[in-house]
Scaffold this active site. Sequence first.
Site, PDB file in Angstrom:
ATOM      1  N   GLY A  11      76.220  65.173  18.106  1.00 30.01           N
ATOM      2  CA  GLY A  11      77.171  65.206  19.217  1.00 30.01           C
ATOM      3  C   GLY A  11      77.186  66.557  19.911  1.00 30.01           C
ATOM      4  O   GLY A  11      76.446  67.481  19.528  1.00 30.01           O
ATOM      5  N   LEU A  13      79.506  69.005  20.091  1.00 24.11           N
ATOM      6  CA  LEU A  13      79.902  70.114  19.215  1.00 24.11           C
ATOM      7  C   LEU A  13      78.960  70.214  18.019  1.00 24.11           C
ATOM      8  O   LEU A  13      78.542  71.304  17.628  1.00 24.11           O
ATOM      9  CB  LEU A  13      81.354  69.911  18.742  1.00 24.11           C
ATOM     10  CG  LEU A  13      81.857  70.911  17.704  1.00 24.11           C
ATOM     11  CD1 LEU A  13      81.831  72.340  18.248  1.00 24.11           C
ATOM     12  CD2 LEU A  13      83.283  70.551  17.265  1.00 24.11           C
ATOM     13  N   ASP A  39      77.228  55.738   8.638  1.00 25.70           N
ATOM     14  CA  ASP A  39      78.286  55.271   9.539  1.00 25.70           C
ATOM     15  C   ASP A  39      79.606  55.460   8.797  1.00 25.70           C
ATOM     16  O   ASP A  39      79.876  54.761   7.811  1.00 25.70           O
ATOM     17  CB  ASP A  39      78.046  53.797   9.877  1.00 25.70           C
ATOM     18  CG  ASP A  39      79.087  53.262  10.866  1.00 25.70           C
ATOM     19  OD1 ASP A  39      80.185  53.861  10.976  1.00 25.70           O
ATOM     20  OD2 ASP A  39      78.795  52.256  11.525  1.00 25.70           O
ATOM     21  N   ILE A  40      80.410  56.405   9.259  1.00 21.46           N
ATOM     22  CA  ILE A  40      81.613  56.760   8.482  1.00 21.46           C
ATOM     23  C   ILE A  40      82.637  55.622   8.424  1.00 21.46           C
ATOM     24  O   ILE A  40      83.594  55.691   7.650  1.00 21.46           O
ATOM     25  CB  ILE A  40      82.282  58.072   8.968  1.00 21.46           C
ATOM     26  CG1 ILE A  40      82.697  57.986  10.441  1.00 21.46           C
ATOM     27  CG2 ILE A  40      81.363  59.264   8.715  1.00 21.46           C
ATOM     28  CD1 ILE A  40      83.555  59.169  10.900  1.00 21.46           C
ATOM     29  N   TYR A  63      84.990  58.799  17.773  1.00 24.83           N
ATOM     30  CA  TYR A  63      84.951  57.974  18.980  1.00 24.83           C
ATOM     31  C   TYR A  63      85.763  58.774  19.992  1.00 24.83           C
ATOM     32  O   TYR A  63      86.993  58.794  19.952  1.00 24.83           O
ATOM     33  CB  TYR A  63      85.576  56.604  18.684  1.00 24.83           C
ATOM     34  CG  TYR A  63      85.549  55.616  19.833  1.00 24.83           C
ATOM     35  CD1 TYR A  63      84.585  55.692  20.846  1.00 24.83           C
ATOM     36  CD2 TYR A  63      86.468  54.576  19.892  1.00 24.83           C
ATOM     37  CE1 TYR A  63      84.558  54.766  21.879  1.00 24.83           C
ATOM     38  CE2 TYR A  63      86.446  53.644  20.919  1.00 24.83           C
ATOM     39  CZ  TYR A  63      85.490  53.754  21.907  1.00 24.83           C
ATOM     40  OH  TYR A  63      85.482  52.832  22.930  1.00 24.83           O
ATOM     41  N   THR A  64      85.043  59.493  20.876  1.00 28.82           N
ATOM     42  CA  THR A  64      85.680  60.535  21.682  1.00 28.82           C
ATOM     43  C   THR A  64      85.927  60.114  23.134  1.00 28.82           C
ATOM     44  O   THR A  64      86.408  60.919  23.926  1.00 28.82           O
ATOM     45  CB  THR A  64      84.811  61.816  21.672  1.00 28.82           C
ATOM     46  OG1 THR A  64      83.489  61.476  22.111  1.00 28.82           O
ATOM     47  CG2 THR A  64      84.726  62.410  20.283  1.00 28.82           C
ATOM     48  N   TYR A 127      93.637  57.245  21.334  1.00 33.99           N
ATOM     49  CA  TYR A 127      92.771  58.304  20.790  1.00 33.99           C
ATOM     50  C   TYR A 127      93.620  59.298  19.989  1.00 33.99           C
ATOM     51  O   TYR A 127      93.309  59.625  18.842  1.00 33.99           O
ATOM     52  CB  TYR A 127      92.039  59.009  21.945  1.00 33.99           C
ATOM     53  CG  TYR A 127      91.264  60.239  21.549  1.00 33.99           C
ATOM     54  CD1 TYR A 127      90.079  60.145  20.827  1.00 33.99           C
ATOM     55  CD2 TYR A 127      91.719  61.511  21.912  1.00 33.99           C
ATOM     56  CE1 TYR A 127      89.374  61.289  20.472  1.00 33.99           C
ATOM     57  CE2 TYR A 127      91.009  62.655  21.564  1.00 33.99           C
ATOM     58  CZ  TYR A 127      89.842  62.535  20.833  1.00 33.99           C
ATOM     59  OH  TYR A 127      89.145  63.670  20.485  1.00 33.99           O
ATOM     60  N   LYS A 131      93.471  60.032  15.946  1.00 30.58           N
ATOM     61  CA  LYS A 131      93.126  61.366  15.421  1.00 30.58           C
ATOM     62  C   LYS A 131      94.263  61.888  14.526  1.00 30.58           C
ATOM     63  O   LYS A 131      94.015  62.544  13.515  1.00 30.58           O
ATOM     64  CB  LYS A 131      92.857  62.341  16.570  1.00 30.58           C
ATOM     65  CG  LYS A 131      91.638  62.044  17.421  1.00 30.58           C
ATOM     66  CD  LYS A 131      90.303  62.167  16.706  1.00 30.58           C
ATOM     67  CE  LYS A 131      89.932  63.572  16.346  1.00 30.58           C
ATOM     68  NZ  LYS A 131      88.564  63.635  15.773  1.00 30.58           N
ATOM     69  N   TRP A 152      89.472  70.144  25.499  1.00 29.61           N
ATOM     70  CA  TRP A 152      88.696  70.309  26.742  1.00 29.61           C
ATOM     71  C   TRP A 152      87.331  70.934  26.484  1.00 29.61           C
ATOM     72  O   TRP A 152      86.962  71.956  27.072  1.00 29.61           O
ATOM     73  CB  TRP A 152      89.483  71.152  27.747  1.00 29.61           C
ATOM     74  CG  TRP A 152      90.752  70.559  28.263  1.00 29.61           C
ATOM     75  CD1 TRP A 152      91.523  69.603  27.669  1.00 29.61           C
ATOM     76  CD2 TRP A 152      91.427  70.903  29.491  1.00 29.61           C
ATOM     77  NE1 TRP A 152      92.628  69.344  28.452  1.00 29.61           N
ATOM     78  CE2 TRP A 152      92.593  70.119  29.569  1.00 29.61           C
ATOM     79  CE3 TRP A 152      91.161  71.801  30.524  1.00 29.61           C
ATOM     80  CZ2 TRP A 152      93.492  70.194  30.638  1.00 29.61           C
ATOM     81  CZ3 TRP A 152      92.048  71.883  31.579  1.00 29.61           C
ATOM     82  CH2 TRP A 152      93.193  71.079  31.639  1.00 29.61           C
TER      83      TRP A 152
HETATM   84  N1  LIG Z   1      85.224  66.586  23.482  1.00 28.47           N
HETATM   85  C1  LIG Z   1      86.431  67.138  23.514  1.00 28.47           C
HETATM   86  O1  LIG Z   1      86.923  67.590  24.561  1.00 28.47           O
HETATM   87  C2  LIG Z   1      87.237  67.212  22.245  1.00 28.47           C
HETATM   88  C3  LIG Z   1      88.543  67.739  22.311  1.00 28.47           C
HETATM   89  C4  LIG Z   1      89.288  67.827  21.132  1.00 28.47           C
HETATM   90  C5  LIG Z   1      88.748  67.420  19.925  1.00 28.47           C
HETATM   91  N2  LIG Z   1      87.497  66.901  19.901  1.00 28.47           N
HETATM   92  C6  LIG Z   1      86.968  66.447  18.612  1.00 28.47           C
HETATM   93  O2  LIG Z   1      85.828  67.235  18.297  1.00 28.47           O
HETATM   94  C7  LIG Z   1      84.843  66.443  17.623  1.00 28.47           C
HETATM   95  C8  LIG Z   1      83.514  66.575  18.338  1.00 28.47           C
HETATM   96  O3  LIG Z   1      83.659  66.146  19.686  1.00 28.47           O
HETATM   97  P1  LIG Z   1      82.380  65.954  20.636  1.00 28.47           P
HETATM   98  O4  LIG Z   1      82.873  65.999  22.031  1.00 28.47           O
HETATM   99  O5  LIG Z   1      81.272  66.833  20.190  1.00 28.47           O
HETATM  100  O6  LIG Z   1      82.002  64.432  20.302  1.00 28.47           O
HETATM  101  P2  LIG Z   1      80.682  63.616  20.662  1.00 28.47           P
HETATM  102  O7  LIG Z   1      79.784  64.411  21.550  1.00 28.47           O
HETATM  103  O8  LIG Z   1      81.152  62.278  21.133  1.00 28.47           O
HETATM  104  O9  LIG Z   1      79.954  63.494  19.257  1.00 28.47           O
HETATM  105  C9  LIG Z   1      80.437  62.667  18.251  1.00 28.47           C
HETATM  106  C10 LIG Z   1      79.271  62.260  17.385  1.00 28.47           C
HETATM  107  O10 LIG Z   1      79.777  61.368  16.381  1.00 28.47           O
HETATM  108  C11 LIG Z   1      78.870  60.263  16.280  1.00 28.47           C
HETATM  109  N3  LIG Z   1      79.535  59.077  15.745  1.00 28.47           N
HETATM  110  C12 LIG Z   1      80.266  58.154  16.428  1.00 28.47           C
HETATM  111  N4  LIG Z   1      80.674  57.182  15.598  1.00 28.47           N
HETATM  112  C13 LIG Z   1      80.196  57.496  14.369  1.00 28.47           C
HETATM  113  C14 LIG Z   1      80.269  56.859  13.104  1.00 28.47           C
HETATM  114  N5  LIG Z   1      80.919  55.712  12.945  1.00 28.47           N
HETATM  115  N6  LIG Z   1      79.654  57.454  12.047  1.00 28.47           N
HETATM  116  C15 LIG Z   1      78.970  58.608  12.190  1.00 28.47           C
HETATM  117  N7  LIG Z   1      78.851  59.254  13.386  1.00 28.47           N
HETATM  118  C16 LIG Z   1      79.456  58.698  14.461  1.00 28.47           C
HETATM  119  C17 LIG Z   1      78.417  60.069  17.708  1.00 28.47           C
HETATM  120  O11 LIG Z   1      77.278  59.240  17.766  1.00 28.47           O
HETATM  121  P3  LIG Z   1      77.068  58.312  19.087  1.00 28.47           P
HETATM  122  O12 LIG Z   1      76.912  59.262  20.233  1.00 28.47           O
HETATM  123  O13 LIG Z   1      75.845  57.551  18.745  1.00 28.47           O
HETATM  124  O14 LIG Z   1      78.319  57.482  19.213  1.00 28.47           O
HETATM  125  C18 LIG Z   1      78.174  61.501  18.151  1.00 28.47           C
HETATM  126  O15 LIG Z   1      76.900  61.961  17.784  1.00 28.47           O
HETATM  127  C19 LIG Z   1      85.416  65.024  17.570  1.00 28.47           C
HETATM  128  O16 LIG Z   1      86.029  64.827  16.329  1.00 28.47           O
HETATM  129  C20 LIG Z   1      86.480  65.017  18.652  1.00 28.47           C
HETATM  130  O17 LIG Z   1      87.519  64.096  18.380  1.00 28.47           O
HETATM  131  C21 LIG Z   1      86.729  66.796  21.022  1.00 28.47           C
END
Ligand SMILES: NC(=O)c1ccc[n+]([C@@H]2O[C@H](COP(=O)([O-])OP(=O)(O)OC[C@H]3O[C@@H](n4cnc5c(N)ncnc54)[C@H](OP(=O)(O)O)[C@@H]3O)[C@@H](O)[C@H]2O)c1
Length: 289
Positions: A11, A13, A39-40, A63-64, A127, A131, A152
Amino acid sequence: MSGILVIGANGMLGRDLVGVLQSHFQNDGVLGWDIEEMDIREEDTIEKIEKVRPKIVINVAGYTDVDGCELNEEKAFAINAEGMKHVVLGAERCKAKAVYLSTDYIFDGKKKEPYLEDDPPNPLNVYGRSKWKGELYIQELARDGLIIRTQWLYGKYGKNFVTSVLRQAKEKGVLSIVNDQIGSPTYTMDLSKAISILIRYDARGIFHVVNSDFCSWYTFGQTILKLSGMVGVKVIPISSKEFGRPALRPSYSVLNTQKLKRETGMVLRPWPEALKHYLSTVRDSIESI
Ligand SMILES: NC(=O)c1ccc[n+]([C@@H]2O[C@H](COP(=O)([O-])OP(=O)(O)OC[C@H]3O[C@@H](n4cnc5c(N)ncnc54)[C@H](OP(=O)(O)O)[C@@H]3O)[C@@H](O)[C@H]2O)c1
């Protein structure tokens, strides 16, 4: 045996985080897994983690898609909440430290001053609720779990607000951006370094980690265009109501980071500085947007 297992490693991050941890923890071994390896949502996550026997398990999978979660509540809870439960149980089996990435969207935004780690959550959308449930699992089941709340995010890998603003500006020359939601844009490289330092400190409990200072999405958008030299693009400020997304978002979800400063001495640089740095490192890929 591997020292650190990162779940969600493909992903936005996750990819930066694995790189940073590999350079900071060279002797420990850093393993990055994503949905292809595990798959978690599945209970066998517990055994898979146990087999690796890591010292630390960091779950950045999720699931973001905030609006997608609103339309698919079951999937949101299966990944963001039950998925985390499996990860914590796996970590506990091998006495590993569990780390969970959470969000400002667990708050309702009514406080109007920066949220502290122990302010009561009251999520406005699916969401945020999913979380929060993930947070509760780590609090209940882990001996010394770490919850890092951020917001963000933008980074080199994956679609994000910065690339979407630049793409729309190029395609249409005009864009509408909401001006009634306030937060702190946060660069995944800065967040990754902070996560690495929190691990070194063996931090436990909840920490808020974001780049310093805050703004509206509208100001964030204007700054992206200005720093990218796209001066002729028209930006129209609109309300969240006018924008009409399926999920409600907090109008003010600035996170107070004093605890991070107090306990580690760390203060992340102001968001415009981080954005400038990000734009300079991705200039070539942005030109091809
Ligand atoms: N983005 C933001 O602004 C933000 C803000 C606050 C907190 N966060 C938190 O920070 C973390 C990272 O965010 P991010 O934006 O980097 O997320 P991301 O780009 O959507 O990456 C999430 C990763 O998790 C994988 N994933 C999804 N379902 C899964 C499953 N069942 N088992 C194993 N892997 C799975 C995704 O694979 P696929 O792509 O194949 O689905 C993707 O590679 C998340 O926990 C999110 O809730 C994000």
